[in-house]
Motif scaffolding. Structure first.
Motif, PDB file in Angstrom:
ATOM      1  N   GLU A   1    -118.850   9.703  81.429  1.00 29.27           N
ATOM      2  CA  GLU A   1    -118.637   9.734  80.040  1.00 29.27           C
ATOM      3  C   GLU A   1    -117.222   9.809  79.797  1.00 29.27           C
ATOM      4  OE1 GLU A   1    -119.933  12.741  76.268  1.00 29.27           O
ATOM      5  OE2 GLU A   1    -120.991  12.707  78.039  1.00 29.27           O
ATOM      6  N   ALA A   2    -116.274  10.325  80.587  1.00 28.61           N
ATOM      7  CA  ALA A   2    -114.912  10.160  80.422  1.00 28.61           C
ATOM      8  C   ALA A   2    -114.311   9.020  80.319  1.00 28.61           C
ATOM      9  CB  ALA A   2    -114.217  11.151  81.587  1.00 28.61           C
ATOM     10  N   ALA A   3    -114.733   7.879  81.246  1.00 23.30           N
ATOM     11  CA  ALA A   3    -114.531   6.519  81.259  1.00 23.30           C
ATOM     12  C   ALA A   3    -114.897   5.822  79.837  1.00 23.30           C
ATOM     13  CB  ALA A   3    -114.863   5.868  82.108  1.00 23.30           C
ATOM     14  N   PHE A   4    -116.049   6.252  79.369  1.00 29.99           N
ATOM     15  CA  PHE A   4    -116.525   5.801  78.104  1.00 29.99           C
ATOM     16  C   PHE A   4    -115.633   6.198  77.127  1.00 29.99           C
ATOM     17  CE2 PHE A   4    -119.118   7.027  74.451  1.00 29.99           C
ATOM     18  CZ  PHE A   4    -119.344   5.923  73.730  1.00 29.99           C
ATOM     19  N   THR A   5    -115.404   7.476  76.987  1.00 31.49           N
ATOM     20  CA  THR A   5    -114.647   8.069  75.782  1.00 31.49           C
ATOM     21  C   THR A   5    -113.211   7.535  75.865  1.00 31.49           C
ATOM     22  OG1 THR A   5    -115.736  10.191  75.891  1.00 31.49           O
ATOM     23  CG2 THR A   5    -113.594  10.254  75.013  1.00 31.49           C
ATOM     24  N   ALA A   6    -112.640   7.278  76.910  1.00 29.01           N
ATOM     25  CA  ALA A   6    -111.320   6.459  77.251  1.00 29.01           C
ATOM     26  C   ALA A   6    -111.400   5.146  76.477  1.00 29.01           C
ATOM     27  CB  ALA A   6    -110.843   6.605  78.484  1.00 29.01           C
TER      28      ALA A   6
ATOM     29  N   ILE B   1    -109.989   1.150  72.114  1.00 27.51           N
ATOM     30  CA  ILE B   1    -110.102   0.239  70.839  1.00 27.51           C
ATOM     31  C   ILE B   1    -110.357   0.771  69.617  1.00 27.51           C
ATOM     32  CG2 ILE B   1    -112.908   0.586  70.805  1.00 27.51           C
ATOM     33  CD1 ILE B   1    -110.755  -2.763  71.846  1.00 27.51           C
ATOM     34  N   ASN B   2    -110.546   2.014  69.520  1.00 25.04           N
ATOM     35  CA  ASN B   2    -110.663   2.686  67.978  1.00 25.04           C
ATOM     36  C   ASN B   2    -110.004   3.968  68.019  1.00 25.04           C
ATOM     37  OD1 ASN B   2    -111.305   3.330  65.570  1.00 25.04           O
ATOM     38  ND2 ASN B   2    -113.243   2.606  65.479  1.00 25.04           N
ATOM     39  N   PRO B   3    -108.608   4.128  67.908  1.00 27.23           N
ATOM     40  CA  PRO B   3    -107.955   5.656  68.161  1.00 27.23           C
ATOM     41  C   PRO B   3    -108.688   6.566  67.354  1.00 27.23           C
ATOM     42  CG  PRO B   3    -106.556   3.783  68.534  1.00 27.23           C
ATOM     43  CD  PRO B   3    -107.680   3.166  68.226  1.00 27.23           C
ATOM     44  N   GLY B   4    -109.025   7.968  67.471  1.00 30.87           N
ATOM     45  CA  GLY B   4    -109.456   8.921  66.289  1.00 30.87           C
ATOM     46  C   GLY B   4    -110.801   8.849  66.028  1.00 30.87           C
ATOM     47  N   VAL B   5    -111.342   7.651  66.478  1.00 30.38           N
ATOM     48  CA  VAL B   5    -113.039   7.432  65.850  1.00 30.38           C
ATOM     49  C   VAL B   5    -113.732   8.862  66.788  1.00 30.38           C
ATOM     50  CG1 VAL B   5    -113.776   6.023  67.779  1.00 30.38           C
ATOM     51  CG2 VAL B   5    -114.909   6.321  65.406  1.00 30.38           C
TER      52      VAL B   5
END
Length: 293
Positions: A178-183, A188-192
């Protein structure tokens, strides 16, 4: 290639105009439209069924229009929620367009509807390029799809106002990082916002409905960066001959899109333009209303 890009730009511009008109009409009726984008098998139908049921329990008038190439299976499942549901069969078209949505809503969407959920065709390429006049665009993916999927489909995730992670109840079994996914999402979409959900356990169902209702009540949705900004930041360089087609999301701003190929098995020749606007008379597009017994 230049001619193809020019035609595509014209098609998308026409779609944008129709989407703007549709957005204004729905706003005038007090309808908040939510465009749901995901790959096939992400679990969005199961999740949407729960959201519709929960909305009904809260007394929020909601409806759903679901699009697929074939079968009415999704509409049958969604109708179990008790909400008005309409199935659109695209007959092979891999995305919905504003003209189609407008035609199918006319005379069907019940008066007093507050939330309209549009379950787009399962595909993260073509649907991402078409503004449907939605208020909120949501990109979904399951824990079985790979942590780097947002990077592989930058337009779909880069233009999203909200990202929803599904099937989190099997994340451990799937070895999901999940950490890699969140990164990947942040890149690609900062702050979403990323919302964790599970249709099996009910996790995140109320939270998702709360987010949608907040926007319906006037809260400003997350405004994604233009794809041009994040693509430039992340070093995508396709050379001087690479063509970018504009993508129009809910903010009505043009976003360059990459033509990396489609994941739905179409075999297109070099002169193919993967875009068209189909009105209500399109023969291969049909719609059926579903209700609970």
């Amino acid at each position: 290639m230049c001619r193809s890009v020019e035609v595509l730009q014209a098609v998308l511009a026409k779609n944008d105009g129709l989407a703007a008109e549709l957005r204004a009409r729905m706003a005038g009726r007090g309808v908040t439209a939510v465009n749901l984008l995901s790959s096939p098998g992400s679990g969005k139908t199961a999740l949407l069924e729960l959201v519709l049921r929960r909305a009904g329990e809260r007394g929020t008038a909601s409806a759903a229009l679901t699009a697929d190439l074939a079968t009415e299976n999704d509409a049958v499942r969604l109708a179990r929620s008790g909400a008005p549901v309409k199935q659109v069969l695209t007959g092979g078209l891999c995305h919905l367009e504003a003209a189609q949505l407008s035609a199918h809503l006319d005379g069907w969407l019940p008066d007093g509807t507050r939330l309209l959920f549009v379950e787009n065709v399962g595909n993260l390429v073509c649907p991402a390029s078409y503004d449907l006049g939605e208020t909120l665009r949501v990109a979904l993916m399951s824990v079985t799809e790979g942590e780097d999927k947002p990077l592989k489909y930058p337009t779909a995730f880069g233009a999203a106002n909200l990202v929803v992670l599904t099937k989190t109840d099997i994340a451990e079994a799937a070895g999901f990082d999940e950490a890699a996914f969140t990164a990947s999402v942040e890149r690609i979409n900062p702050g979403v916002e990323v919302l964790r959900t599970s249709a099996r356990t009910g996790l995140g169902v109320d939270a998702l409905l709360d987010r949608v209702l907040a926007v319906a009540d006037g809260a400003a949705p997350h405004r994604p960066l233009l794809a041009a900004d994040h693509l430039a930041r992340h070093g995508h360089d396709h050379g001087p001959d690479h063509a970018h087609a504009p993508v129009h999301g809910p903010s009505h701003e043009q976003r360059p899109d990459h033509d990396h190929g489609h994941d739905h098995g179409h075999d297109h020749g070099p002169d193919h333009v993967h875009a068209s606007v189909h009105g209500p008379s399109r023969e291969h597009t049909t719609a059926h209303e579903h209700t609970t017994a």
